[in-house]
Design a protein around this motif. Structure first.
Motif, short mmCIF file in Angstrom:
data_model
loop_
_atom_site.label_atom_id
_atom_site.label_comp_id
_atom_site.label_asym_id
_atom_site.label_seq_id
_atom_site.Cartn_x
_atom_site.Cartn_y
_atom_site.Cartn_z
N THR A 122 -1.06 5.66 -11.27
CA THR A 122 -1.48 4.44 -12.49
C THR A 122 -0.41 3.49 -12.72
O THR A 122 -0.94 2.05 -12.97
CB THR A 122 -1.63 5.17 -14.01
OG1 THR A 122 -2.66 6.28 -13.59
CG2 THR A 122 -1.81 4.51 -15.12
N ASP A 158 -1.44 -1.33 -4.27
CA ASP A 158 -2.42 -0.35 -3.72
C ASP A 158 -2.08 1.16 -3.41
O ASP A 158 -1.60 1.34 -2.51
CB ASP A 158 -3.10 -0.94 -2.81
CG ASP A 158 -4.28 -0.31 -2.16
OD1 ASP A 158 -4.76 0.77 -2.99
OD2 ASP A 158 -4.74 -0.44 -0.83
N ASP A 197 -0.37 0.96 -9.61
CA ASP A 197 -1.52 0.12 -9.54
C ASP A 197 -1.45 -0.84 -10.67
O ASP A 197 -1.84 -2.08 -10.43
CB ASP A 197 -2.92 1.23 -9.95
CG ASP A 197 -3.35 1.76 -8.86
OD1 ASP A 197 -3.09 1.41 -7.50
OD2 ASP A 197 -4.23 2.69 -8.98
N LYS A 207 0.93 -1.26 -0.05
CA LYS A 207 0.04 0.20 -0.03
C LYS A 207 0.80 1.04 -0.10
O LYS A 207 1.69 1.36 0.87
CB LYS A 207 -0.81 0.12 1.17
CG LYS A 207 -1.95 1.23 1.10
CD LYS A 207 -2.89 1.03 2.39
CE LYS A 207 -3.78 2.57 2.24
NZ LYS A 207 -4.72 2.32 3.62
#
Length: 245
Positions: free
Chosen positions: A18, A26, A21, A2
């Motif tokens: 972008t 995350d 991900d 994350k």
């Protein structure tokens, strides 16, 4: 992982989100539009809770004497909250050669930001990039007088924001460097030469005149903002960028 992307809705931040991900991480963008205020610290705990990495891509709203205080306050707030939330890696984006341009207060403010990160409690990484292709038009506008653009012959090694974002995303996804990584474009121009390339590509009839005292880059001496031999060089050339802009 994350990854909290502070400034995640801006030019670089949105691309970093972008890319991360797409790589299976995350990546969560945070900005004033999502309720985060780095100056007051509002929303920082919520943004950093559960994050493995935080990357700070925010920028001072001005390039003047207010910029050092902006970076001092925001970095202090960010690092305090990151330590409290158990974040294991803090990343920032800075400028190649910033410490070599003492006459630009904004560049010295970026050095202050770097030093604050290094002295903080979180394992860290710094990505230093050269100037972005996307900003060349704005640089010309600063010193345009009618049909004439005045620019110093400052050596410059610009790069595409997409390549900057890729370098930042790569560092975010890795272990802390506790060091600085320089990234730069594949070509060196003088600023006046770069301006002529831009104007020709845009069929812009303005004329570039060399003026050693024109604009903020007049404060740059010699090759100060050219990447050194250890830099990672991107592959996108300026003319390739213009062809698709």
């Amino acid at each position: 992982m994350k990854i909290a992307v502070i400034g995640g809705t801006g030019l670089i931040g949105s691309q970093v989100v972008t890319l991360l991900d797409a790589a299976g991480h995350d990546a969560v963008p945070h900005s004033p539009s999502t309720g985060l205020d780095l100056i007051t610290g509002k929303g920082l705990t919520e943004a950093l809770t559960g994050a493995d990495v935080v990357v700070n891509l925010t920028n001072s709203p001005t390039f003047d004497e207010a910029s050092p205080e902006f970076f001092r306050t925001t970095m202090d707030n960010l690092l305090t909250a990151a330590a409290e939330c158990g974040v294991g890696h803090a990343v920032i984006l800075s400028i190649v050669g910033a410490e070599l341009v003492p006459d630009l207060v904004y560049y010295q403010a970026k050095v202050l930001q770097e030093d604050t990160l290094k002295a903080g409690p979180i394992p860290w990484s710094i990505v230093r990039a050269t100037q972005f292709f996307e900003f060349v038009g704005a640089v010309l506008s600063w010193t345009t007088d009618g049909g004439t653009v005045r620019l110093p012959a400052t050596p410059i090694q610009p790069m595409a924001s997409a390549d900057v974002a890729a370098a930042v995303a790569e560092v975010c996804a890795g272990a802390p460097l506790n060091a600085t990584r320089d990234v730069a474009g594949p070509e060196v121009f003088t600023l006046d030469e770069l301006g002529r390339v831009f104007l020709a590509a845009k069929d812009d009839e303005r004329t570039v005149v060399v003026d050693p005292a024109a604009g903020m880059f007049a404060a740059v001496k010699g090759d100060a903002i050219i990447a050194g031999p250890g830099a990672h060089l991107a592959t996108t050339t300026y003319r390739e960028f213009l062809a698709h802009a």
